[in-house]
Design a protein around this motif. Structure first.
Motif, mmCIF file in Angstrom:
data_model
loop_
_atom_site.group_PDB
_atom_site.id
_atom_site.type_symbol
_atom_site.label_atom_id
_atom_site.label_comp_id
_atom_site.label_asym_id
_atom_site.label_seq_id
_atom_site.Cartn_x
_atom_site.Cartn_y
_atom_site.Cartn_z
ATOM 1 N N MET A 33 0.796 -1.219 0.000
ATOM 2 C CA MET A 33 0.000 0.000 0.000
ATOM 3 C C MET A 33 0.835 1.279 0.000
ATOM 4 O O MET A 33 0.519 2.232 -0.702
ATOM 5 N N TYR A 34 1.907 1.332 0.785
ATOM 6 C CA TYR A 34 2.607 2.592 1.013
ATOM 7 C C TYR A 34 4.107 2.462 0.804
ATOM 8 O O TYR A 34 4.648 1.349 0.749
ATOM 9 N N LYS A 35 4.766 3.597 0.735
ATOM 10 C CA LYS A 35 6.217 3.656 0.663
ATOM 11 C C LYS A 35 6.691 4.916 1.376
ATOM 12 O O LYS A 35 5.936 5.874 1.564
ATOM 13 N N VAL A 36 7.951 4.906 1.787
ATOM 14 C CA VAL A 36 8.567 6.065 2.440
ATOM 15 C C VAL A 36 9.277 6.888 1.393
ATOM 16 O O VAL A 36 9.982 6.345 0.528
ATOM 17 N N ILE A 37 9.101 8.204 1.461
ATOM 18 C CA ILE A 37 9.703 9.097 0.481
ATOM 19 C C ILE A 37 10.248 10.334 1.182
ATOM 20 O O ILE A 37 9.713 10.771 2.208
ATOM 21 N N ALA A 38 11.313 10.876 0.651
ATOM 22 C CA ALA A 38 11.901 12.091 1.217
ATOM 23 C C ALA A 38 11.025 13.289 0.878
ATOM 24 O O ALA A 38 10.521 13.410 -0.246
ATOM 25 N N LEU A 39 10.840 14.176 1.843
ATOM 26 C CA LEU A 39 10.016 15.363 1.612
ATOM 27 C C LEU A 39 10.636 16.286 0.569
ATOM 28 O O LEU A 39 9.931 17.044 -0.095
ATOM 29 N N SER A 40 11.936 16.210 0.415
ATOM 30 C CA SER A 40 12.597 17.046 -0.591
ATOM 31 C C SER A 40 12.179 16.669 -2.006
ATOM 32 O O SER A 40 12.283 17.475 -2.929
ATOM 33 N N ASP A 41 11.667 15.456 -2.181
ATOM 34 C CA ASP A 41 11.225 15.002 -3.499
ATOM 35 C C ASP A 41 9.801 15.416 -3.825
ATOM 36 O O ASP A 41 9.413 15.425 -4.999
ATOM 37 N N ILE A 42 9.002 15.755 -2.806
ATOM 38 C CA ILE A 42 7.598 16.072 -3.071
ATOM 39 C C ILE A 42 7.198 17.473 -2.622
ATOM 40 O O ILE A 42 6.126 17.953 -2.987
#
Length: 361
Positions: free
Chosen positions: A180-189
């Protein structure tokens, strides 16, 4: 993460970095803001009590003279409830106390991975607990509605096998949540200068919108409402059978009644205790299933109401996972006696050790 919303919690499923909630006159948003400040402290207290009480439950229920089919189910239930609260205690302490408000904290990659593990883990454990309760109701229904049948067919070995099957089936059913989910860096979004990490929908979910909707329906509605319906049915049947049995007993001769009076009273107490366990489960789980069902049919209901009472629904889950110890102590004489003997024995043992230490001095 709000376990009551299962895998679709609004706090963590947003694809954009959340901002401070907009000021509004909505009473549910106001309730969410006011209660959120207390949720971490209240849930931590409930979790600490629940973890301790479920350990005691497992110790008492696994004594040699207590090992029976029903008590094995109660032991499995205590284990599932213990695991349900295990990671929630860490989660509540960090995200509701140490890092409140959540949306202003720059969380590390490790904490976001913990959130994902916590969410999957608590869904698995809580669903196991729920279906163990259904099995408990079925077993007691068999005993009450056909006393001559009793627990003879439901041997301890068969109970262990059934509990194992339920655990494995729940584990398999929960596998789709892992995608369902994944971890992503806030700098990318958000902005290259923003630090920290967040949880967003996985690429697979973004490509298959229906997948997330199906997960919500299955875990938020079916896996909540279906067991509650089954539990309600068995409770009604057990109560009706007990009432009818009492009427029949009143028509028996006095001598026949007295010959099984003590045994009958023990069975009544046990049945009432198990009814209380099942009833509390229904009362804490059914509202979540109903709210989830309405949310599937009305997006505004999800945004205006359901998403703002997630913390309260979480507290109901924690309450259900921690209250059984009180029920056992108040309604089961055998449990009280066993608990008292264990406690008094350990207390006496500690006193004897202290006397020996003082004597050697």
């Amino acid at each position: 993460m709000s376990e009551s919303l299962q895998t679709t919690d609004v706090t963590w499923s947003n694809t954009q970095y959340p901002t401070v909630p907009t000021v509004t006159d909505s009473p549910f948003i106001k309730l969410q803001k006011d209660y959120r400040k207390l949720h971490g402290y209240i849930s931590c207290i409930v979790c600490i009590f629940g973890l301790s009480s479920n350990i005691i439950n497992m110790i008492v229920l696994t004594r040699k003279h207590m090992i029976k089919p029903v008590n094995f189910i109660l032991t499995a239930l205590a284990g599932a409830d213990f695991l349900t609260m295990l990671t929630y205690l860490v989660y509540a302490a960090y995200f509701y106390i140490a890092k409140e408000p959540i949306w202003q904290a720059n969380h590390t990659y490790a904490w976001m991975c913990f959130i994902m593990i916590h969410n999957h883990f608590i869904i698995i454990c809580h669903n196991m607990s729920l279906w163990f309760t259904v099995y408990l109701a079925v077993l007691r229904y068999k005993f009450v509605c056909n006393n001559t049948f009793g627990y003879r067919e439901y041997s301890l070995k068969r109970t262990i096998i059934t509990v194992t099957i339920i655990s494995n089936v729940i584990l398999v059913l929960c596998i789709p949540n892992f995608f369902m989910y994944k971890v992503i860096a806030l700098s990318d979004i958000v902005d290259p200068n923003v630090s920290g990490y967040w949880i967003v929908d996985s690429d697979f979910v973004k490509k298959h919108i229906f997948y997330k909707v199906s997960i919500f329906w299955f875990f938020g509605v079916v896996m909540k409402i279906l067991p509650c319906i089954l539990l309600t049915f068995f409770i009604c049947r057990i109560i009706h059978t007990m009432y009818r049995s009492e009427k029949q007993r009143e028509q028996l001769q006095e001598q026949a009644r007295l010959s099984t009076h003590g045994r009958h009273r023990d069975n009544i107490r046990t049945t009432r205790m198990l009814i209380a366990v099942v009833l509390i489960c229904v009362l804490t789980e059914m509202p979540q299933g109903i709210f989830a069902l309405i949310s599937c049919l009305d997006d505004r209901f999800f945004e205006d109401i359901y998403s703002n009472i997630g913390d309260i629904l979480d507290l109901l889950v924690l309450f259900n996972s921690s209250v059984n110890f009180i029920l056992y102590c108040s309604m089961s004489r055998q449990y009280r006696d066993t608990f008292r003997k264990l406690f008094s024995f350990r207390t006496a043992h500690c006193h004897n050790q202290l006397r020996q230490i003082n004597h050697t001095r």
